[in-house]
Design a protein around this motif. Structure first.
Motif, PDB file in Angstrom:
ATOM      1  N   LYS A   7       8.216  -8.233   2.007  1.00 37.80           N
ATOM      2  CA  LYS A   7       6.957  -7.936   2.359  1.00 37.80           C
ATOM      3  C   LYS A   7       6.118  -7.878   1.295  1.00 37.80           C
ATOM      4  O   LYS A   7       6.006  -7.014   0.603  1.00 37.80           O
ATOM      5  CB  LYS A   7       6.847  -7.097   3.558  1.00 37.80           C
ATOM      6  N   LEU A  28       2.130  -7.253   0.921  1.00 40.17           N
ATOM      7  CA  LEU A  28       0.663  -6.904   1.780  1.00 40.17           C
ATOM      8  C   LEU A  28      -0.656  -7.628   1.177  1.00 40.17           C
ATOM      9  O   LEU A  28      -1.609  -6.870   0.688  1.00 40.17           O
ATOM     10  CB  LEU A  28       0.555  -5.443   1.863  1.00 40.17           C
ATOM     11  N   GLU A  65       0.705  -1.695 -12.004  1.00 37.68           N
ATOM     12  CA  GLU A  65       0.279  -1.767 -10.482  1.00 37.68           C
ATOM     13  C   GLU A  65       0.503  -0.210  -9.895  1.00 37.68           C
ATOM     14  O   GLU A  65       1.328   0.293  -9.842  1.00 37.68           O
ATOM     15  CB  GLU A  65       1.108  -2.819  -9.860  1.00 37.68           C
ATOM     16  N   GLY A  97       6.833  -6.233  -2.831  1.00 33.49           N
ATOM     17  CA  GLY A  97       6.446  -7.653  -2.925  1.00 33.49           C
ATOM     18  C   GLY A  97       5.557  -8.054  -3.644  1.00 33.49           C
ATOM     19  O   GLY A  97       5.982  -9.287  -4.480  1.00 33.49           O
ATOM     20  N   SER A  98       4.390  -7.476  -4.187  1.00 36.50           N
ATOM     21  CA  SER A  98       3.592  -7.946  -5.219  1.00 36.50           C
ATOM     22  C   SER A  98       4.447  -7.905  -6.490  1.00 36.50           C
ATOM     23  O   SER A  98       3.953  -8.962  -7.510  1.00 36.50           O
ATOM     24  CB  SER A  98       2.271  -7.280  -5.107  1.00 36.50           C
ATOM     25  N   ILE A 133       3.553   6.678  -4.343  1.00 32.81           N
ATOM     26  CA  ILE A 133       3.875   8.024  -3.871  1.00 32.81           C
ATOM     27  C   ILE A 133       5.223   8.061  -3.086  1.00 32.81           C
ATOM     28  O   ILE A 133       5.709   9.456  -3.033  1.00 32.81           O
ATOM     29  CB  ILE A 133       2.380   8.537  -3.327  1.00 32.81           C
ATOM     30  N   THR A 134       5.457   6.951  -2.384  1.00 36.74           N
ATOM     31  CA  THR A 134       6.720   7.022  -1.614  1.00 36.74           C
ATOM     32  C   THR A 134       7.815   6.100  -2.109  1.00 36.74           C
ATOM     33  O   THR A 134       7.515   4.965  -2.580  1.00 36.74           O
ATOM     34  CB  THR A 134       6.328   6.694  -0.069  1.00 36.74           C
ATOM     35  N   HIS A 141       9.798   3.901  -1.198  1.00 35.34           N
ATOM     36  CA  HIS A 141      10.103   2.816  -0.013  1.00 35.34           C
ATOM     37  C   HIS A 141      11.499   2.257  -0.259  1.00 35.34           C
ATOM     38  O   HIS A 141      11.660   1.920  -1.469  1.00 35.34           O
ATOM     39  CB  HIS A 141       9.106   1.581   0.266  1.00 35.34           C
ATOM     40  N   GLY A 184       5.542   8.694  -7.507  1.00 33.44           N
ATOM     41  CA  GLY A 184       4.701   9.701  -7.638  1.00 33.44           C
ATOM     42  C   GLY A 184       3.214   9.263  -7.219  1.00 33.44           C
ATOM     43  O   GLY A 184       3.021   8.217  -7.548  1.00 33.44           O
ATOM     44  N   PRO A 185       2.475  10.324  -7.167  1.00 30.74           N
ATOM     45  CA  PRO A 185       0.887   9.832  -7.071  1.00 30.74           C
ATOM     46  C   PRO A 185       0.521   9.146  -8.382  1.00 30.74           C
ATOM     47  O   PRO A 185       0.794   9.668  -9.713  1.00 30.74           O
ATOM     48  CB  PRO A 185       0.200  11.262  -6.996  1.00 30.74           C
ATOM     49  N   SER A 186      -0.345   8.250  -8.137  1.00 30.52           N
ATOM     50  CA  SER A 186      -0.633   7.405  -9.532  1.00 30.52           C
ATOM     51  C   SER A 186      -1.577   8.374 -10.317  1.00 30.52           C
ATOM     52  O   SER A 186      -1.741   7.883 -11.676  1.00 30.52           O
ATOM     53  CB  SER A 186      -1.548   6.232  -8.899  1.00 30.52           C
ATOM     54  N   ASP A 206      -3.832  -0.804  -6.320  1.00 35.22           N
ATOM     55  CA  ASP A 206      -3.668  -1.152  -4.642  1.00 35.22           C
ATOM     56  C   ASP A 206      -2.879   0.189  -4.088  1.00 35.22           C
ATOM     57  O   ASP A 206      -1.743  -0.123  -3.207  1.00 35.22           O
ATOM     58  CB  ASP A 206      -2.528  -2.325  -4.878  1.00 35.22           C
ATOM     59  N   SER A 207      -3.358   1.190  -4.479  1.00 32.97           N
ATOM     60  CA  SER A 207      -2.643   2.691  -3.522  1.00 32.97           C
ATOM     61  C   SER A 207      -3.272   3.056  -2.461  1.00 32.97           C
ATOM     62  O   SER A 207      -3.623   2.214  -1.508  1.00 32.97           O
ATOM     63  CB  SER A 207      -2.420   3.443  -4.578  1.00 32.97           C
ATOM     64  N   ASP A 208      -3.872   4.192  -2.503  1.00 28.49           N
ATOM     65  CA  ASP A 208      -4.577   5.061  -1.710  1.00 28.49           C
ATOM     66  C   ASP A 208      -6.254   4.387  -1.936  1.00 28.49           C
ATOM     67  O   ASP A 208      -6.711   4.557  -2.804  1.00 28.49           O
ATOM     68  CB  ASP A 208      -4.764   6.480  -1.596  1.00 28.49           C
ATOM     69  N   HIS A 209      -6.716   3.387  -0.603  1.00 28.43           N
ATOM     70  CA  HIS A 209      -7.839   2.841  -0.842  1.00 28.43           C
ATOM     71  C   HIS A 209      -9.121   3.694  -0.364  1.00 28.43           C
ATOM     72  O   HIS A 209     -10.360   3.298  -0.268  1.00 28.43           O
ATOM     73  CB  HIS A 209      -7.711   1.834   0.208  1.00 28.43           C
ATOM     74  N   ASN A 213     -10.204   8.425  -4.311  1.00 27.91           N
ATOM     75  CA  ASN A 213      -8.918   8.029  -5.118  1.00 27.91           C
ATOM     76  C   ASN A 213      -8.966   6.858  -6.211  1.00 27.91           C
ATOM     77  O   ASN A 213      -8.779   6.945  -7.279  1.00 27.91           O
ATOM     78  CB  ASN A 213      -7.727   7.719  -4.091  1.00 27.91           C
TER      79      ASN A 213
HETATM   80  C1  LIG Z   1      -1.327  -1.540   0.216  1.00 25.61           C
HETATM   81  S1  LIG Z   1       0.200  -0.780  -0.017  1.00 25.61           S
HETATM   82  C2  LIG Z   1       0.680  -1.701  -1.734  1.00 25.61           C
HETATM   83  C3  LIG Z   1       1.060  -3.082  -1.212  1.00 25.61           C
HETATM   84  C4  LIG Z   1       1.598  -3.600  -2.480  1.00 25.61           C
HETATM   85  N1  LIG Z   1       0.851  -3.769  -3.777  1.00 25.61           N
HETATM   86  C5  LIG Z   1       1.743  -5.429  -2.017  1.00 25.61           C
HETATM   87  O1  LIG Z   1       0.927  -5.988  -2.356  1.00 25.61           O
HETATM   88  O2  LIG Z   1       2.972  -5.554  -1.248  1.00 25.61           O
HETATM   89  C6  LIG Z   1      -0.202   0.902  -0.554  1.00 25.61           C
HETATM   90  C7  LIG Z   1       0.846   1.687  -1.160  1.00 25.61           C
HETATM   91  O3  LIG Z   1       0.137   2.732  -1.933  1.00 25.61           O
HETATM   92  C8  LIG Z   1       1.101   3.944  -1.735  1.00 25.61           C
HETATM   93  N2  LIG Z   1       0.292   4.958  -1.849  1.00 25.61           N
HETATM   94  C9  LIG Z   1      -0.831   5.687  -1.248  1.00 25.61           C
HETATM   95  N3  LIG Z   1      -1.254   6.830  -1.997  1.00 25.61           N
HETATM   96  C10 LIG Z   1      -0.757   6.701  -3.107  1.00 25.61           C
HETATM   97  C11 LIG Z   1      -1.009   7.427  -4.325  1.00 25.61           C
HETATM   98  N4  LIG Z   1      -2.039   8.562  -4.480  1.00 25.61           N
HETATM   99  N5  LIG Z   1      -0.443   7.176  -5.410  1.00 25.61           N
HETATM  100  C12 LIG Z   1       0.567   6.203  -5.508  1.00 25.61           C
HETATM  101  N6  LIG Z   1       0.682   5.530  -4.340  1.00 25.61           N
HETATM  102  C13 LIG Z   1       0.135   5.694  -3.263  1.00 25.61           C
HETATM  103  C14 LIG Z   1       1.610   3.889  -0.342  1.00 25.61           C
HETATM  104  O4  LIG Z   1       2.540   4.680  -0.191  1.00 25.61           O
HETATM  105  C15 LIG Z   1       1.636   2.253  -0.105  1.00 25.61           C
HETATM  106  O5  LIG Z   1       3.239   2.007  -0.235  1.00 25.61           O
END
Ligand SMILES: C[S@@+](CC[C@H](N)C(=O)[O-])C[C@H]1O[C@@H](n2cnc3c(N)ncnc32)[C@H](O)[C@@H]1O
Length: 235
Positions: A58, A60, A83, A90-91, A112-113, A115, A129-131, A154-157, A161
């Motif tokens: 997948k 996104l 990234e 996926g990306s 951060i997770t 997966h 970990g957190p970016s 592309d993490s927490d939008h 952040n």
């Molecule tokens: C939009 S998805 C990434 C999609 C992926 N780049 C793709 O295109 O398939 C956002 C991801 O950011 C992670 N995330 C959320 N907050 C974060 C943080 N503070 N630091 C790092 N990752 C974070 C989430 O766990 C999630 O997996």
């Protein structure tokens, strides 16, 4: 052709030259906006971008943006792409495939997770970990030292952040390379009305007027992008 028609055509051409990308009339722009909303919001019913895969994994993203990624990678050939936000990988997997064709490049991707079930690929380096955490940032810096760097956020939008990520990661982008701020389409640009301040607001506060970066609106040439005003080149 009458003189009036001729002048109208010339005026249109002039406007295109001056405006660069934004060559759409109001009604054309509204077609794009409505399609964007349809495409993005249908995801809530399990469709479109949340049901998009690269080689079974997948991703996104909007395929139009993914094509632009391929063009940027081919043109700039960064040694390393950083990234933030891996999700299922996926990306990262997509970029690794392009890099395999190009014969160069590595990806460092942070989430951060952790997966599960992410693709294993020699060009992808996963960090958990957190970016914005100092430990993660220092690992990224070590991996990127001496390399030409492109960055994708592309993490927490949330606005705050993304702003913090910009403070940390924008200086790592190499001259002539790209900084991509993902999902600036939320908070009404034109989707995700209930999102609250997000990437677009961080772009406005950090990148607009920043002498180190130049907006590359040519990257919005397919009209619909999840990253409006999100493609920046380090100058
Ligand atoms: C939009 S998805 C990434 C999609 C992926 N780049 C793709 O295109 O398939 C956002 C991801 O950011 C992670 N995330 C959320 N907050 C974060 C943080 N503070 N630091 C790092 N990752 C974070 C989430 O766990 C999630 O997996």
């Amino acid at each position: 052709m009458t003189w009036v028609e001729y002048l109208r055509v010339q005026y249109g051409l002039l406007k295109r030259l001056v405006a660069g990308r934004d060559v759409l009339s109001d009604s054309e722009r509204s077609v794009v906006t409505e399609f964007h909303k349809l495409y993005y919001e249908k995801a809530n019913t399990g469709g479109t971008w949340q049901d998009t895969y690269w080689m079974g994994c997948k991703i996104l993203k909007c395929p139009l943006d993914v094509w632009v990624y391929q063009e940027i990678l081919h043109e700039t050939k960064p040694d390393i792409v950083i990234e933030t936000g891996t999700y299922n990988g996926g990306s990262a997997s997509y970029m690794a495939s392009i890099m395999d064709i190009l014969g160069t490049g590595q990806i460092v991707t942070v989430d951060i997770t952790a997966h599960g079930g992410r693709p294993v690929h020699p060009r992808i380096h996963y960090l958990n970990g957190p970016s914005t955490a100092p430990g993660i940032v220092s690992q990224v810096k070590t991996l990127a030292a001496g390399k030409t760097v492109m960055v994708i956020l592309d993490s927490d939008h949330s606005r705050d952040n993304v702003f913090r990520e910009l403070e940390i990661y924008a200086p790592m982008v190499s001259k002539g390379h790209y900084l991509i701020v993902e999902d600036s389409n939320v908070n009404g640009h034109p989707t995700g009305l209930d999102h609250g301040p997000g990437p677009m607001e961080a772009i406005n506060d950090f990148l607009v007027g920043n002498p180190g970066f130049e907006l590359d609106s040519r990257r919005e040439k397919f009209f619909m992008t999840f990253n409006p005003r999100g493609y920046w080149r380090r100058v």
